[in-house]
Design a protein around this motif. Structure first.
Motif, mmCIF file in Angstrom:
data_model
loop_
_atom_site.group_PDB
_atom_site.id
_atom_site.type_symbol
_atom_site.label_atom_id
_atom_site.label_comp_id
_atom_site.label_asym_id
_atom_site.label_seq_id
_atom_site.Cartn_x
_atom_site.Cartn_y
_atom_site.Cartn_z
ATOM 1 N N ASN A 1 3.135 -3.567 0.529
ATOM 2 C CA ASN A 1 2.625 -3.616 -0.838
ATOM 3 C C ASN A 1 3.171 -4.855 -1.547
ATOM 4 O O ASN A 1 3.799 -5.725 -0.917
ATOM 5 C CB ASN A 1 2.951 -2.320 -1.581
ATOM 6 C CG ASN A 1 4.452 -2.064 -1.665
ATOM 7 O OD1 ASN A 1 5.275 -2.972 -1.520
ATOM 8 N ND2 ASN A 1 4.816 -0.808 -1.902
ATOM 9 N N GLU B 1 5.614 -5.222 -3.329
ATOM 10 C CA GLU B 1 7.071 -5.298 -3.221
ATOM 11 C C GLU B 1 7.505 -5.715 -1.821
ATOM 12 O O GLU B 1 8.694 -5.739 -1.520
ATOM 13 C CB GLU B 1 7.673 -3.929 -3.561
ATOM 14 C CG GLU B 1 7.309 -3.449 -4.967
ATOM 15 C CD GLU B 1 7.618 -1.972 -5.168
ATOM 16 O OE1 GLU B 1 8.019 -1.301 -4.175
ATOM 17 O OE2 GLU B 1 7.454 -1.496 -6.301
ATOM 18 N N ARG C 1 7.092 -4.049 0.849
ATOM 19 C CA ARG C 1 7.661 -2.853 1.472
ATOM 20 C C ARG C 1 6.577 -2.132 2.250
ATOM 21 O O ARG C 1 5.452 -1.974 1.771
ATOM 22 C CB ARG C 1 8.246 -1.927 0.402
ATOM 23 C CG ARG C 1 8.852 -0.629 0.956
ATOM 24 C CD ARG C 1 9.391 0.253 -0.164
ATOM 25 N NE ARG C 1 8.331 0.772 -1.018
ATOM 26 C CZ ARG C 1 7.604 1.862 -0.741
ATOM 27 N NH1 ARG C 1 7.800 2.531 0.390
ATOM 28 N NH2 ARG C 1 6.680 2.277 -1.585
ATOM 29 N N GLU D 1 -1.745 2.585 -3.480
ATOM 30 C CA GLU D 1 -0.787 1.524 -3.791
ATOM 31 C C GLU D 1 -1.373 0.565 -4.833
ATOM 32 O O GLU D 1 -0.684 0.149 -5.765
ATOM 33 C CB GLU D 1 -0.413 0.764 -2.517
ATOM 34 C CG GLU D 1 0.448 1.553 -1.554
ATOM 35 C CD GLU D 1 1.778 1.950 -2.168
ATOM 36 O OE1 GLU D 1 2.554 1.053 -2.570
ATOM 37 O OE2 GLU D 1 2.047 3.173 -2.243
ATOM 38 N N ARG E 1 0.876 -1.671 -7.230
ATOM 39 C CA ARG E 1 1.639 -2.314 -6.150
ATOM 40 C C ARG E 1 0.720 -2.999 -5.143
ATOM 41 O O ARG E 1 1.060 -3.172 -3.974
ATOM 42 C CB ARG E 1 2.505 -1.269 -5.432
ATOM 43 C CG ARG E 1 3.566 -0.628 -6.332
ATOM 44 C CD ARG E 1 4.518 0.250 -5.541
ATOM 45 N NE ARG E 1 3.862 1.429 -4.997
ATOM 46 C CZ ARG E 1 3.779 2.605 -5.604
ATOM 47 N NH1 ARG E 1 4.313 2.757 -6.825
ATOM 48 N NH2 ARG E 1 3.172 3.637 -5.034
#
Length: 562
Positions: A263, A265, A267, A298, A303
């Motif tokens: 995503n 981030e 992650r 997401e 995200r």
């Protein structure tokens, strides 16, 4: 122009070519018609993926294990007769294609089989990870060209199935490059036109997959099944710009090299959603509906990647290993400014396949005698979600079954064609002179946006009701008399005929999705999350006096049922 044949096959993709081959081998004369170019249109030639079959070449396997995975992916809605046929006959068709020199990849003298999402073991064969579909199409084209009794006609758009005394007896068509009306007398008709993903703005389909076969079947008196279940391929290419390459190319490399979904981030998030699949153990086994759900959620949570999807990263894989896996594709990606060792790409769900379609029995016959369907054009085998790798397998298996049974039906009958059966459609085409309607190309784009925004992978009663209203308004706008530019090669008339089909099919999808008040497989209702045991039923669509009707029936769970 009028043509006569014993079997008419509509659609020249993988399923249509296999149907034509089997009909000819059974002894029937065949016309194989396609609105693009026979053997070069449809979904098969575009497929870059793998083909599922329980060959047991590298690990022990049995078709019943393949069936178990197929039924699990279908979330309780598969027609077990069709699913069992797909899995049991698949190995024979794979080996037949092997004898025709398709070139399945081998390892240590055995046909190589790869692991794919949703399968309990390596089961999927391939030619190579970017050329399986083209190799299959090339092989089938060669066989069709070599077999006598098959007349191939390209650029022929079938407008309506001809029905006389309740039985299919041919079709009316439009030759696209000349504008000539063509009638065809046939003792049996096979619909092999593929799916409906052209209804959506972002799709992996060729331009001729707007649901033609479904509309032809409905107007002829056949039924459709499971129309609400549209599969979205979770990782269609989104960004950077990719020219000259298939947007769904990433999946085989993802499970071959362990590509990571990240995503904003950076992650990994897939395991956050794996608990939704009771068969998942944290590996890359999420079925496509669940992976689509994960990416959408997401993005919804803020995200997502800059272009509105997720990142797919191979940066953890050594550059030399990437080159070994991708081969010359690395250079083609570099030409697009993509270096997988140094950057991720952005991916997002894309309309890819349709589980629903024409309702058939185990002979591939509809409720209209003499009218058959095969490949993605039929529904029921995959239930609520198709297992990865089953698409080309069903083209082989169902195409062969439809061709053989259509030929046997045709050879047992005298010609039932009558000009009266095609007169209404001929008159419709001859009346094509209106110029007072909307821009047909722009209307198709409006329809695609509507379906994407209101009838996409995640739906609510509100969005579906809005879609129903808008679809009826568009239907009223285009009218029931054809628009035309009055030129021999008339794109306005072709677009109007496409809209006629696309709107009928879009309404079928929307009505079924609105009625199903639960989330199951590829059908996700945000206002009705989770499975509802009361909805372990199939929905059947028919056209009665110009109106769509829905009815329900329990799935066929006995694969030995007659």
């Amino acid at each position: 122009m009028h043509l006569e044949t014993e079997v008419l096959v509509i659609g020249g993709g993988g399923a249509g070519m296999y149907a034509a081959l089997e009909a000819a081998r059974t002894g029937a004369s065949v016309v194989l018609a396609d609105r693009s170019i026979v053997g070069r249109g449809g979904a098969t030639v575009m497929a870059q993926m793998t083909v599922a079959a329980a060959l047991g070449e590298q690990v022990p396997d049995h078709w019943e294990y393949h069936l178990a995975d197929t039924l699990a992916a279908g979330r309780g809605l598969c027609d077990a007769r069709l699913a069992a046929m797909l899995c049991e006959e698949g190995p024979h068709r794979i080996r037949e294609m092997d004898s025709w020199k398709v070139g399945w990849a081998r390892e240590d003298g055995h046909i190589k089989q790869a692991q794919a999402p949703g399968h309990d073991r390596p089961r999927c064969v391939y030619v190579d990870f970017l050329s399986t579909g083209p190799a299959v199409s090339r092989t089938l084209r060669g066989r069709v060209n070599a077999v006598g009794g098959i007349r191939r006609i390209s650029e022929l758009a079938i407008v309506d199935i001809a029905v006389r005394d309740g039985e299919a007896c041919g079709a009316t068509a439009l030759h696209l490059s000349t504008g000539q009306i063509v009638t065809i007398g046939a003792k049996a008709v096979v619909i092999a036109t593929g799916g409906l993903t052209r209804l959506y703005r972002r799709n992996s389909a060729s331009a001729n997959m707007g649901g033609d076969g479904y509309a032809l079947a409905l107007r002829a008196g056949a039924e459709l099944i499971d129309m609400e279940f549209v599969q979205f391929f979770p990782i269609g290419h989104l960004a950077p710009r990719l020219v000259g390459m298939d947007p769904i190319m990433w999946d085989p490399f993802r499970y071959k090299l362990g590509g990571k979904l990240l995503n904003a981030e950076m992650r990994e998030f897939e395991t956050d959603y794996a608990a939704r699949d009771t068969r998942s153990d944290g590996r890359y086994v999420l079925t496509r509906d669940l992976a689509t759900y994960a990416i959408f959620k997401e993005v919804e949570a803020g995200r997502g990647s800059p272009a509105g999807g997720a990142y797919l990263s191979f940066q953890h894989v050594p550059e030399a290993e990437i080159r070994r896996a991708f081969g010359p594709v690395v250079d083609r990606l570099a030409a697009n400014g993509i270096n997988l060792a140094a950057q991720p790409v952005e991916v997002a769900p894309i309309a890819h396949y349709h589980m629903g379609g024409v309702r058939v029995d185990e002979r591939m016959c509809t409720r209209v005698p003499g009218l058959f369907a095969c490949g993605e054009a039929l529904g029921g085998a995959n239930g609520a979600n198709r297992l990865s790798g089953n698409a080309i397998t069903e083209a082989f298996v169902f195409g062969a079954r439809a061709g053989q049974n259509a030929a046997e039906h045709a050879l047992a009958r005298s010609n039932g064609y009558s000009a009266d059966a095609t007169r209404c459609t001929v008159d419709l085409l001859r009346s094509a002179s209106r110029r007072d309607g909307p821009n047909t190309a722009a209307t198709i784009a409006t329809l695609q946006a509507l379906m994407s925004d209101k009838v996409g992978p995640f739906r609510t009663g509100r969005t579906l009701q809005a879609a129903e209203t808008a679809l009826m308004e568009i239907t009223s706008e285009i009218g029931d008399r054809p628009l035309a530019a009055e030129s021999p090669c008339d794109p306005v008339l072709v677009d109007w005929l496409d809209l006629r089909n696309m709107l009928l099919v879009a309404r079928s999808v929307t009505a079924a999705a609105l009625a199903r008040t639960e989330s199951r497989g590829a059908h996700q209702r945000e206002d009705h999350p989770g499975l509802d045991a009361a909805w372990e039923i199939n929905q059947i669509v028919s056209l009665e006096s110009g109106r769509l009707r829905l009815r329900r029936q329990a799935p066929t769970i006995d694969r030995n049922a007659a």
